[in-house]
Design a protein around this motif. Structure first.
Motif, PDB file in Angstrom:
ATOM      1  N   THR A  68     -25.357   9.894  43.790  1.00  0.00           N
ATOM      2  CA  THR A  68     -25.367   9.204  42.338  1.00  0.00           C
ATOM      3  C   THR A  68     -25.559   9.853  41.174  1.00  0.00           C
ATOM      4  O   THR A  68     -24.660   9.766  40.159  1.00  0.00           O
ATOM      5  N   GLY A  69     -26.460  10.827  41.120  1.00  0.00           N
ATOM      6  CA  GLY A  69     -26.865  11.752  39.859  1.00  0.00           C
ATOM      7  C   GLY A  69     -25.344  12.596  39.771  1.00  0.00           C
ATOM      8  O   GLY A  69     -25.177  12.798  38.488  1.00  0.00           O
ATOM      9  N   ALA A  70     -24.896  13.062  40.769  1.00  0.00           N
ATOM     10  CA  ALA A  70     -23.679  13.688  40.583  1.00  0.00           C
ATOM     11  C   ALA A  70     -22.661  13.046  40.082  1.00  0.00           C
ATOM     12  O   ALA A  70     -21.766  13.537  39.164  1.00  0.00           O
ATOM     13  N   THR A  71     -22.244  11.549  40.575  1.00  0.00           N
ATOM     14  CA  THR A  71     -21.331  10.927  40.204  1.00  0.00           C
ATOM     15  C   THR A  71     -21.561  10.700  38.751  1.00  0.00           C
ATOM     16  O   THR A  71     -20.571  10.690  38.025  1.00  0.00           O
ATOM     17  N   ILE A  72     -22.768  10.161  38.190  1.00  0.00           N
ATOM     18  CA  ILE A  72     -23.097  10.171  36.839  1.00  0.00           C
ATOM     19  C   ILE A  72     -22.684  11.074  35.924  1.00  0.00           C
ATOM     20  O   ILE A  72     -22.251  11.018  34.949  1.00  0.00           O
ATOM     21  N   ARG A  73     -23.057  12.325  36.442  1.00  0.00           N
ATOM     22  CA  ARG A  73     -22.978  13.466  35.639  1.00  0.00           C
ATOM     23  C   ARG A  73     -21.286  13.741  35.330  1.00  0.00           C
ATOM     24  O   ARG A  73     -20.905  14.247  34.340  1.00  0.00           O
ATOM     25  N   ALA A  74     -20.882  13.598  36.587  1.00  0.00           N
ATOM     26  CA  ALA A  74     -19.210  13.895  36.468  1.00  0.00           C
ATOM     27  C   ALA A  74     -18.357  12.914  35.568  1.00  0.00           C
ATOM     28  O   ALA A  74     -17.542  13.039  34.820  1.00  0.00           O
ATOM     29  N   ALA A  75     -18.869  11.677  35.691  1.00  0.00           N
ATOM     30  CA  ALA A  75     -18.475  10.487  34.815  1.00  0.00           C
ATOM     31  C   ALA A  75     -18.790  10.903  33.412  1.00  0.00           C
ATOM     32  O   ALA A  75     -17.741  10.641  32.503  1.00  0.00           O
ATOM     33  N   LYS A  76     -19.877  11.359  33.162  1.00  0.00           N
ATOM     34  CA  LYS A  76     -20.210  11.622  31.792  1.00  0.00           C
ATOM     35  C   LYS A  76     -19.392  12.849  31.284  1.00  0.00           C
ATOM     36  O   LYS A  76     -19.174  12.770  29.970  1.00  0.00           O
ATOM     37  N   THR A  77     -19.196  13.938  32.123  1.00  0.00           N
ATOM     38  CA  THR A  77     -18.260  15.068  31.668  1.00  0.00           C
ATOM     39  C   THR A  77     -17.058  14.396  31.379  1.00  0.00           C
ATOM     40  O   THR A  77     -16.286  15.050  30.497  1.00  0.00           O
ATOM     41  N   GLY A  78     -16.398  13.802  32.193  1.00  0.00           N
ATOM     42  CA  GLY A  78     -15.128  13.193  31.801  1.00  0.00           C
ATOM     43  C   GLY A  78     -15.164  12.290  30.285  1.00  0.00           C
ATOM     44  O   GLY A  78     -14.198  12.449  29.901  1.00  0.00           O
ATOM     45  N   LEU A  79     -16.030  11.766  30.207  1.00  0.00           N
ATOM     46  CA  LEU A  79     -16.352  11.134  29.159  1.00  0.00           C
ATOM     47  C   LEU A  79     -16.296  11.958  27.811  1.00  0.00           C
ATOM     48  O   LEU A  79     -15.496  11.789  26.636  1.00  0.00           O
ATOM     49  N   ILE A  80     -16.824  13.014  28.088  1.00  0.00           N
ATOM     50  CA  ILE A  80     -16.837  14.175  27.021  1.00  0.00           C
ATOM     51  C   ILE A  80     -15.621  14.871  26.815  1.00  0.00           C
ATOM     52  O   ILE A  80     -15.249  15.065  25.461  1.00  0.00           O
ATOM     53  N   GLY A  81     -15.045  15.158  27.821  1.00  0.00           N
ATOM     54  CA  GLY A  81     -13.643  15.630  27.757  1.00  0.00           C
ATOM     55  C   GLY A  81     -12.823  14.823  27.156  1.00  0.00           C
ATOM     56  O   GLY A  81     -12.009  15.178  26.275  1.00  0.00           O
ATOM     57  N   LEU A  82     -12.773  13.395  27.381  1.00  0.00           N
ATOM     58  CA  LEU A  82     -11.856  12.315  26.877  1.00  0.00           C
ATOM     59  C   LEU A  82     -12.127  12.132  25.349  1.00  0.00           C
ATOM     60  O   LEU A  82     -11.292  12.206  24.272  1.00  0.00           O
ATOM     61  N   LEU A  83     -13.275  12.297  24.868  1.00  0.00           N
ATOM     62  CA  LEU A  83     -13.729  12.029  23.447  1.00  0.00           C
ATOM     63  C   LEU A  83     -13.371  13.388  22.552  1.00  0.00           C
ATOM     64  O   LEU A  83     -13.002  13.081  21.536  1.00  0.00           O
ATOM     65  N   THR A  84     -13.271  14.402  23.255  1.00  0.00           N
ATOM     66  CA  THR A  84     -13.006  15.703  22.596  1.00  0.00           C
ATOM     67  C   THR A  84     -11.656  15.678  22.316  1.00  0.00           C
ATOM     68  O   THR A  84     -11.359  15.908  21.190  1.00  0.00           O
ATOM     69  N   ALA A  85     -10.833  15.252  23.429  1.00  0.00           N
ATOM     70  CA  ALA A  85      -9.339  15.100  23.182  1.00  0.00           C
ATOM     71  C   ALA A  85      -9.029  14.123  22.091  1.00  0.00           C
ATOM     72  O   ALA A  85      -7.899  14.293  21.305  1.00  0.00           O
ATOM     73  N   ALA A  86      -9.704  13.043  22.176  1.00  0.00           N
ATOM     74  CA  ALA A  86      -9.436  11.946  21.228  1.00  0.00           C
ATOM     75  C   ALA A  86      -9.818  12.409  19.747  1.00  0.00           C
ATOM     76  O   ALA A  86      -9.071  11.891  18.738  1.00  0.00           O
ATOM     77  N   CYS A  87     -10.922  13.000  19.582  1.00  0.00           N
ATOM     78  CA  CYS A  87     -11.472  13.539  18.311  1.00  0.00           C
ATOM     79  C   CYS A  87     -10.511  14.559  17.576  1.00  0.00           C
ATOM     80  O   CYS A  87     -10.330  14.586  16.334  1.00  0.00           O
ATOM     81  N   ILE A  88      -9.639  15.112  18.637  1.00  0.00           N
ATOM     82  CA  ILE A  88      -8.524  16.170  18.048  1.00  0.00           C
ATOM     83  C   ILE A  88      -7.287  15.405  17.661  1.00  0.00           C
ATOM     84  O   ILE A  88      -6.757  15.909  16.551  1.00  0.00           O
ATOM     85  N   SER A  89      -6.770  14.764  18.676  1.00  0.00           N
ATOM     86  CA  SER A  89      -5.393  14.026  18.304  1.00  0.00           C
ATOM     87  C   SER A  89      -5.400  12.530  18.722  1.00  0.00           C
ATOM     88  O   SER A  89      -4.168  12.117  18.557  1.00  0.00           O
ATOM     89  N   GLY A  90      -6.323  11.883  18.690  1.00  0.00           N
ATOM     90  CA  GLY A  90      -6.357  10.346  18.856  1.00  0.00           C
ATOM     91  C   GLY A  90      -5.549   9.714  17.854  1.00  0.00           C
ATOM     92  O   GLY A  90      -5.947   9.883  16.800  1.00  0.00           O
ATOM     93  N   THR A  91      -4.775   8.954  18.342  1.00  0.00           N
ATOM     94  CA  THR A  91      -3.970   8.007  16.904  1.00  0.00           C
ATOM     95  C   THR A  91      -4.328   6.449  16.870  1.00  0.00           C
ATOM     96  O   THR A  91      -4.002   6.099  15.966  1.00  0.00           O
ATOM     97  N   VAL A  92      -4.852   5.971  18.010  1.00  0.00           N
ATOM     98  CA  VAL A  92      -5.034   4.503  17.968  1.00  0.00           C
ATOM     99  C   VAL A  92      -6.458   4.332  18.479  1.00  0.00           C
ATOM    100  O   VAL A  92      -6.977   5.034  19.152  1.00  0.00           O
ATOM    101  N   TYR A  93      -7.026   2.882  18.393  1.00  0.00           N
ATOM    102  CA  TYR A  93      -8.324   2.652  18.865  1.00  0.00           C
ATOM    103  C   TYR A  93      -8.291   2.637  20.243  1.00  0.00           C
ATOM    104  O   TYR A  93      -9.336   3.198  20.946  1.00  0.00           O
ATOM    105  N   ASP A  94      -7.171   2.142  20.873  1.00  0.00           N
ATOM    106  CA  ASP A  94      -7.148   2.196  22.554  1.00  0.00           C
ATOM    107  C   ASP A  94      -7.384   3.529  23.163  1.00  0.00           C
ATOM    108  O   ASP A  94      -6.503   4.340  22.784  1.00  0.00           O
ATOM    109  N   LEU A  95      -8.404   3.901  23.846  1.00  0.00           N
ATOM    110  CA  LEU A  95      -8.857   4.963  24.648  1.00  0.00           C
ATOM    111  C   LEU A  95      -8.214   5.046  25.962  1.00  0.00           C
ATOM    112  O   LEU A  95      -8.363   6.112  26.655  1.00  0.00           O
ATOM    113  N   GLY A  96      -7.459   4.079  26.472  1.00  0.00           N
ATOM    114  CA  GLY A  96      -7.081   3.820  27.751  1.00  0.00           C
ATOM    115  C   GLY A  96      -8.163   3.440  28.850  1.00  0.00           C
ATOM    116  O   GLY A  96      -9.343   3.557  28.476  1.00  0.00           O
TER     117      GLY A  96
END
Length: 483
Positions: A414-442
Motif C-alpha cells: 500500500t505504501g509503495a503504491t501511494i508513493r508511486a502514485a505521488k511520484t507520478g503526480l509530481i512528474g505530471l505537474l512538472t510537465a504541466a508547469c513547463i508546457s501545460g496549455t489548458v486547465y484539463d490535466l487528463g
C-alpha cells in the motif's frame, strides 16, 4: 453528432463491463487514458470539438462503480476535510467562472483561444474575451475530472486493492510502449495510415516530425510533447515501484524502456521532467538507506547515479569524441535555442497574454476555458484567478501529504503504491508547469489522485447516508460485497 470507430468500440466495451467485475472496469479505465488522440464522438453543433475515448468510457466506469458500491463512497470522497472537498469547490468555482466571468469582463482583455476554422481544422488566435465553446468544453472536462476522482476513490474504498493499480499501470506502460514502437516502424515504412484509427481527434496532428535526425515519437497522441508528458508519468510510477522492490523485474524493465522512449521523443519537457523525477527518486533512495529501509534504499541505484552513470558518459565521450559536438548541437536545438524558435516565441506570447488577462480581470481570472498559456500556473491564474489557483493548490497539497497507516500486513504494498502514485503526480505537474496549455490535466491525474486519497489515511465507514431504491439489483454482481 458523429460516432467514430473507436467510439463504437468504447460503447460496446462499456456495455460489457456493466455486467463484468468492477476490477475489469477499473483496468480498462486506466488503459483507455493512453488514447490521447482518439475521438469517440464528434460534436459539430459545438463548433467541432470531439469527445475522447477516455472521457466516454468514464461514463461507463462511473456507472459500474455506482452499481457496485452505491453512492456512499462517492459522497465520502468529497466530505469536508478531505482532498476531494477542495476539488469539489474548485470545480464548482470553475463552473461559475465559465458561465459568468467571460460575460462580466467581455472585451476588457485579450486572450489566446482556440478558434474553429472549420469542422476539421482549428487555430489558436488572440481574440477579445468573450464566452465561447471553449468555456463549455473545459467545464465538461473539469466535471469529468471530479467524477473520475470520486469514482476511483469509491472503487478502492469498496473493493479495490493497491495491486489493482499496479497491474493496471504495468499493462498501460506496455501498451504505451507498444504503440510507440508501432509509431516509429510505420513512420519509416510509410505505413502511418495503420494508426489512423487512433488519431481521429480534432487536433493539429504533428505525428510525422523529426529533430536531430530522430523521429519524434508521438504514439497514440497528437504530438511528441503530449506523448512525452504522458510517458513521463508512467516512468515516474514504474521507477518508484522498482525503487520499492515491487515486482522488480517487470517494473525495472519497463522503467528502462520508458526512459529510452522519453529520450527518443526529443521533447524538452521530457528531459526537464526526467531531470526532476530522477533526483527526487535518488533523494528518496538516499533517505531510505539512511533509515535502513530495505524497500526504499536501493544502494545500487544510489551508486549508479553518483558514480557509474557519470563514468559511463565520460568514457563514451572519450571513445567517441565526435558525439560531444553532436550532442551539444542536439541539446542546443531542444533546450537552449528553444526560446528563439518560432514555437518558443509563440509560447512566450501566450504566457504574456495570460498574465495580462490575470491583471486585467483584477486577479479573478477570465473564466474556465477562456485563456490558454504555456505554463499551468499561468493557465490557472488567467482562467481561475487567485481563488481558483489557491483551491487547486490545497487539493494537490492534501493529496501529496496523504500517508498510509500501518493497519495490515499489506502496508508495504500500500505504501509503495501511494508513493508511486505521488511520484507520478509530481512528474505530471512538472510537465504541466513547463508546457501545460489548458486547465484539463487528463484523467490519469485524477486516477492517481483518487487512488492516493482512497489508499492513504485511516479507513472510514462508507455506509450509504440514505437508503438506495435497489433499482440496480437486476444486474449481476452489483450488490455490496460482490465484484
Amino acid at each position: 453528432m458523429g460516432i467514430e470507430l473507436m467510439g463504437l468500440i468504447t460503447i460496446l466495451v462499456g456495455c460489457v463491463i456493466l455486467a463484468a467485475p468492477a476490477t475489469w472496469a477499473f483496468t480498462i479505465m486506466v488503459v483507455s487514458t493512453v488514447f490521447g488522440a482518439a475521438a469517440a464522438i464528434g460534436l459539430p453543433a459545438l463548433g467541432g470539438p470531439t469527445v475522447l475515448v477516455p472521457s466516454l468510457f468514464l461514463v461507463f466506469f462511473a456507472i459500474r462503480v455506482l452499481m457496485a458500491a452505491g453512492e456512499g463512497p462517492l459522497l465520502v470522497s468529497m466530505q469536508p476535510g478531505r482532498a476531494g472537498f477542495w476539488l469539489l469547490l474548485l470545480t464548482a468555482f470553475g463552473l461559475l467562472s465559465a458561465l459568468y466571468f467571460p460575460r462580466l469582463f467581455e472585451g476588457m482583455t485579450d486572450t489566446m483561444t482556440v478558434e474553429r476554422v472549420s469542422s476539421t481544422r482549428s487555430t489558436i488566435a488572440l481574440t477579445p474575451l468573450r464566452f465561447s465553446s471553449n468555456n463549455i468544453t473545459q467545464t465538461v472536462y473539469a466535471l469529468g475530472g471530479l467524477v473520475c476522482f470520486a469514482a476511483v476513490f469509491a472503487y478502492f474504498r469498496h473493493a479495490g486493492k493497491p495491486e489493482h493499480l499496479i497491474k493496471a499501470i504495468l499493462l498501460l506502460a506496455a501498451v504505451d510502449l507498444g504503440f510507440a514502437v508501432i509509431d516509429v516502424v510505420t513512420y519509416f515504412t510509410g505505413t502511418e495510415y495503420l494508426l489512423s484509427f487512433v488519431r481521429t481527434a480534432n487536433y493539429a496532428l504533428l505525428t510525422a516530425s523529426e529533430k536531430g535526425g530522430l523521429k519524434r515519437i508521438s504514439g497514440t497522441f497528437p504530438e511528441a510533447s503530449a506523448f512525452s508528458e504522458y510517458t513521463l508519468v508512467l516512468f515516474a510510477v514504474m521507477a518508484s515501484l522498482w525503487l520499492d522492490r515491487v515486482r522488480t523485474r517487470d517494473t525495472g524493465i519497463l522503467s528502462l524502456a520508458l526512459l529510452v522512449a522519453l529520450l527518443l521523443s526529443t521533447s524538452a519537457t521530457a528531459l526537464i521532467g526526467v531531470g526532476v523525477v530522477v533526483p527526487y527518486l535518488w533523494t528518496r533512495a538516499v533517505l531510505g538507506t539512511m533509515r535502513g529501509s530495505t524497500g526504499e534504499g536501493r544502494p545500487v541505484f544510489i551508486a549508479a547515479c553518483v558514480a557509474i552513470i557519470p563514468l559511463a558518459i565520460l568514457t563514451t565521450f572519450v571513445v567517441f569524441p565526435g558525439l560531444v559536438d553532436q550532442l551539444g548541437d542536439f541539446l542546443d536545438e531542444m533546450l537552449l535555442s528553444k526560446a528563439e524558435s518560432q514555437s518558443g516565441k509563440e509560447r512566450f506570447m501566450w504566457n504574456a497574454m495570460a498574465y495580462e488577462a490575470f491583471l486585467n480581470t483584477n486577479g479573478l481570472g477570465a473564466g474556465l476555458g477562456s485563456a490558454r498559456a504555456s505554463s499551468y500556473i499561468l493557465v490557472l491564474l488567467s482562467n481561475l484567478g487567485i481563488a481558483g489557483t489557491a483551491l487547486f493548490g490545497l487539493f494537490v497539497f492534501s493529496i501529496l501529504i496523504g500517508r498510509s497507516q500501518p493497519t495490515s500486513r499489506d502496508e508495504d504494498v500500500t505504501g509503495a503504491t501511494i508513493r508511486a502514485a505521488k511520484t507520478g503526480l509530481i512528474g505530471l505537474l512538472t510537465a504541466a508547469c513547463i508546457s501545460g496549455t489548458v486547465y484539463d490535466l487528463g484523467l490519469m491525474f485524477y486516477i492517481l489522485a483518487g487512488s492516493v486519497a482512497a489508499l492513504a489515511g485511516e479507513r472510514v465507514s462508507v455506509e450509504r447516508p440514505f437508503p438506495v431504491t435497489g433499482s440496480f439489483n437486476g444486474f449481476p454482481g452489483i450488490r455490496d460485497g460482490r465484484q
